[in-house]
Design a protein around this motif. Sequence first.
Motif, mmCIF file in Angstrom:
data_model
loop_
_atom_site.group_PDB
_atom_site.id
_atom_site.type_symbol
_atom_site.label_atom_id
_atom_site.label_comp_id
_atom_site.label_asym_id
_atom_site.label_seq_id
_atom_site.Cartn_x
_atom_site.Cartn_y
_atom_site.Cartn_z
ATOM 1 N N UNK A 11 41.738 40.523 28.520
ATOM 2 C CA UNK A 11 41.026 39.876 27.407
ATOM 3 C C UNK A 11 39.553 39.686 27.716
ATOM 4 N N UNK A 12 39.230 39.569 28.987
ATOM 5 C CA UNK A 12 37.827 39.364 29.367
ATOM 6 C C UNK A 12 37.185 40.650 29.878
ATOM 7 N N UNK A 13 37.910 41.756 29.827
ATOM 8 C CA UNK A 13 37.373 43.031 30.281
ATOM 9 C C UNK A 13 37.375 43.186 31.791
ATOM 10 N N UNK A 14 38.145 42.352 32.486
ATOM 11 C CA UNK A 14 38.200 42.399 33.945
ATOM 12 C C UNK A 14 39.442 43.160 34.397
ATOM 13 N N UNK A 15 39.371 43.705 35.575
ATOM 14 C CA UNK A 15 40.519 44.389 36.142
ATOM 15 C C UNK A 15 41.490 43.426 36.792
ATOM 16 N N UNK A 16 40.993 42.279 37.205
ATOM 17 C CA UNK A 16 41.822 41.270 37.845
ATOM 18 C C UNK A 16 41.159 39.904 37.684
ATOM 19 N N UNK A 17 41.893 38.862 37.988
ATOM 20 C CA UNK A 17 41.352 37.505 37.940
ATOM 21 C C UNK A 17 41.520 36.848 39.301
ATOM 22 N N UNK A 18 40.693 35.890 39.571
ATOM 23 C CA UNK A 18 40.734 35.165 40.834
ATOM 24 C C UNK A 18 41.884 34.157 40.810
ATOM 25 N N UNK A 19 42.775 34.180 41.782
ATOM 26 C CA UNK A 19 43.905 33.250 41.788
ATOM 27 C C UNK A 19 43.470 31.785 41.819
ATOM 28 N N UNK A 20 42.412 31.482 42.555
ATOM 29 C CA UNK A 20 41.954 30.089 42.633
ATOM 30 C C UNK A 20 41.427 29.622 41.286
#
Length: 57
Positions: A11-20
Amino acid sequence: MGDIRDHFAPRSGAGLTDPAAAGIFVSIAAWAGHQRARLEAEGHSILCRGHTHPAGM
């Protein structure tokens, strides 16, 4: 938690998100939900998306 991260990354155009960061977001959302329920139970009005709703609505 992984499902939430998988939902927000595209949704934000990112390949991954930061777990923290995802963990912090979930913690804040859970706390806000708890506070809203407590405030409504005490008879406070809640401001939601620019509209004021009387307690209990």
